[in-house]
Structures are given as C-alpha cells and as structure tokens.
Scaffold this active site. Structure first.
Site, short mmCIF file in Angstrom:
data_model
loop_
_atom_site.label_atom_id
_atom_site.label_comp_id
_atom_site.label_asym_id
_atom_site.label_seq_id
_atom_site.Cartn_x
_atom_site.Cartn_y
_atom_site.Cartn_z
N SER A 116 0.82 -1.15 -0.14
CA SER A 116 0.12 0.04 0.05
C SER A 116 1.00 1.45 0.08
O SER A 116 2.11 1.18 0.37
CB SER A 116 -0.94 -0.13 1.11
OG SER A 116 -1.51 1.33 1.49
N TYR A 124 -1.63 -1.27 10.22
CA TYR A 124 -1.77 -1.46 8.84
C TYR A 124 -0.41 -0.82 8.03
O TYR A 124 0.12 -1.39 7.47
CB TYR A 124 -3.08 -0.74 8.04
CG TYR A 124 -3.10 -1.03 6.58
CD1 TYR A 124 -3.58 -2.12 6.25
CD2 TYR A 124 -3.00 0.07 5.71
CE1 TYR A 124 -4.02 -2.60 4.91
CE2 TYR A 124 -3.21 -0.27 4.51
CZ TYR A 124 -3.67 -1.62 3.93
OH TYR A 124 -3.87 -1.72 2.74
#
Length: 275
Positions: A136, A149
């Site tokens: 990401s 995350y």
C-alpha cells in the site's frame, strides 16, 4: 498451449477488488489461476467470471496454507507465480490499537504471506517463478490512524525484498506494488464513512481523498491488476526487489505545497500561542 504447459499462479484475497481483477488479467494472459480467500460465494463468482479455480483458505491457518499449495501442485504439477494480496485494516494509532486488532493485522498482512511464500518457494525455485506482494502507499508514507496497517504493509515490502535477495540467485523474482486509493470494497467503506462525516457522496469523498494526487482520481482495480500481472510476466524479467507505487503519483506530492494550492482557502483563524 495445453493446460499442462500453462503457467500457474496462486492469488490470495481473490474474491473481490484487486484480487479479482488480477485473476482476470492473468487468465487473459493464459495463466491457470488458483484464487483463495475466506468467502466461498465471492470466490465462486470470480471463478465463474474468469475461469480461475476457487479454494477457500484462511491465511491465518498454516494448515490451509499448506493444503492450498499441495492441492495446486497436485492439480497442475507446477507453480510459477504467487500474488500476496490478502489484507485487512483496523483503525487506531499505536496508543489506541488493541492487542487483538494488532495481532489480526500481523497475522493476515505479514505472517500469512510469509508462511505462504515459504511453502511456495521450493516450487517457485524449480520454475524460476515470481512473487508479487500487494502492499500500500501506506507502507511508504505513514497514514494517520492506521499504525498497524502501515507497519504490517511496510513489513511485507521488506519480506519481498528479502526473498529477492535470498532467492534471486536461484531465479526467483519478488516485487511489491503499493496501490493508492483504489475502488475496492474496503476503500468504498472508508469513503462512505468519510462522505457521511462531511455530508458528501462516496464519489465526492474519493475526489476529496485524491484531490492532491497528480492523477486527481482513485484507481480502478483493473489498473492495479494489470501492474501485478505484468510483474509476473516475462516482460518484467529483470525487475527484482522493486517497490512500485501504483498511486497516481500520490506519494510524490510534498505536503507543504498544499498551502500554495489555489484551491485551498485556510478560513479557520490561527490559534494564538498560549502565554
């Protein structure tokens, strides 16, 4: 080309979004694709649409991981590609995150990919195959409120680079894509929540979130899937240990420039410093 001669890939998180689009892209290139995830109905729908093989497997389960690889080898006799796409996000900074949420993200975003890569590597060495980790933009730039995350996706990028360094001499390639905002189920839920908080639609929320990305829009899942399928292909044969933002230029933007953007009006008065 016979089925026996086709390249074979395993793809996690294959029931929707980037995973489903990657399965379609690989199938269009002639690959046999085994998609896995936790939701059988979603997997079956993607399998029907793309011709992929659906297998329910939980990346938290070592037994499921070993079974997934073993069944793929039993059916096709080879493994040429691995796409580590499964991921979850739990909101919270380091102070707010519970042990349970932290552990869930570590298990799905990092430990599961490690275990699957470990199980697949003997076969990928044999085929001189390739791995793509789906991280990401949050792996490259810390995003507020999702410390777990950010951390686990950054860990995935280093895992892939470590695989490239250790097994590149044996013919294995391992690369990473770092998507920015992409129209997936997970992102749709976040944009719906953002839109509700400021009284705009989901599409308007996406426009807000990507307002300073050079491309001025979110990605479609197919755009990420095409990048992943290219990385598995011979066209990317000399690309190894790369970490590639596929984010419309988002992380190239220097935050300080926002103050000079003609679209911005800082209407809120600056607070006076405390005496």
């Amino acid at each position: 080309m016979t089925t026996k001669d086709r390249q074979v890939a395993i793809l996690t998180g294959g029931g929707s979004g980037i995973g489903a689009s990657t399965a379609a892209a690989l199938r269009a290139q002639g690959w046999e694709v085994v998609i896995c995830g936790r939701r059988p109905d979603a997997l079956d729908a993607v399998a029907e649409h793309t011709g992929a093989i659906a297998k329910v497997a939980d990346m938290d389960s070592p037994a499921d991981i070993n079974r997934l690889v073993a069944e793929t080898i039993d059916q096709f006799g080879r493994l040429d590609g691995l796409v580590l796409n499964a991921g979850i996000v739990r909101a919270g900074g380091a102070r707010e995150l519970s042990d349970e949420d932290w552990d869930a993200m570590v298990a799905t975003n990092l430990t599961g990919p490690f275990r699957l890569a470990r199980a697949a590597l003997p076969h990928l060495i044999s085929s001189r195959g390739a791995i793509v980790g789906v991280a990401s933009a949050a792996a490259l730039r810390a995003t507020a409120g999702i410390a777990g995350y950010n951390t686990t996706k950054a860990g995935l990028t280093m895992l892939m680079q470590s695989v490239a360094v250790d097994y590149g001499p044996l013919g294995v390639r391992a690369n990473v894509v770092c998507p920015g905002w992409t129209r997936t189920e997970m992102a749709d839920a976040e944009m719906t929540e953002l839109g509700a908080s400021v009284g705009v639609s989901r599409d308007e929320a996406y426009a807000m979130a990507t307002a300073f990305a050079p491309s001025r829009r979110p990605a479609e899942p197919s755009e990420i899937g095409q990048a992943i399928s290219w990385l598995l292909s011979p066209a990317a044969s000399y690309l190894n240990a790369a970490v590639i933002p596929v984010d419309g230029g988002l992380i190239a933007v220097e935050p300080g420039q926002i103050a000079f953007d003609e679209r911005i009006d800082f209407r809120a008065p600056m607070e006076e410093p405390a005496n």
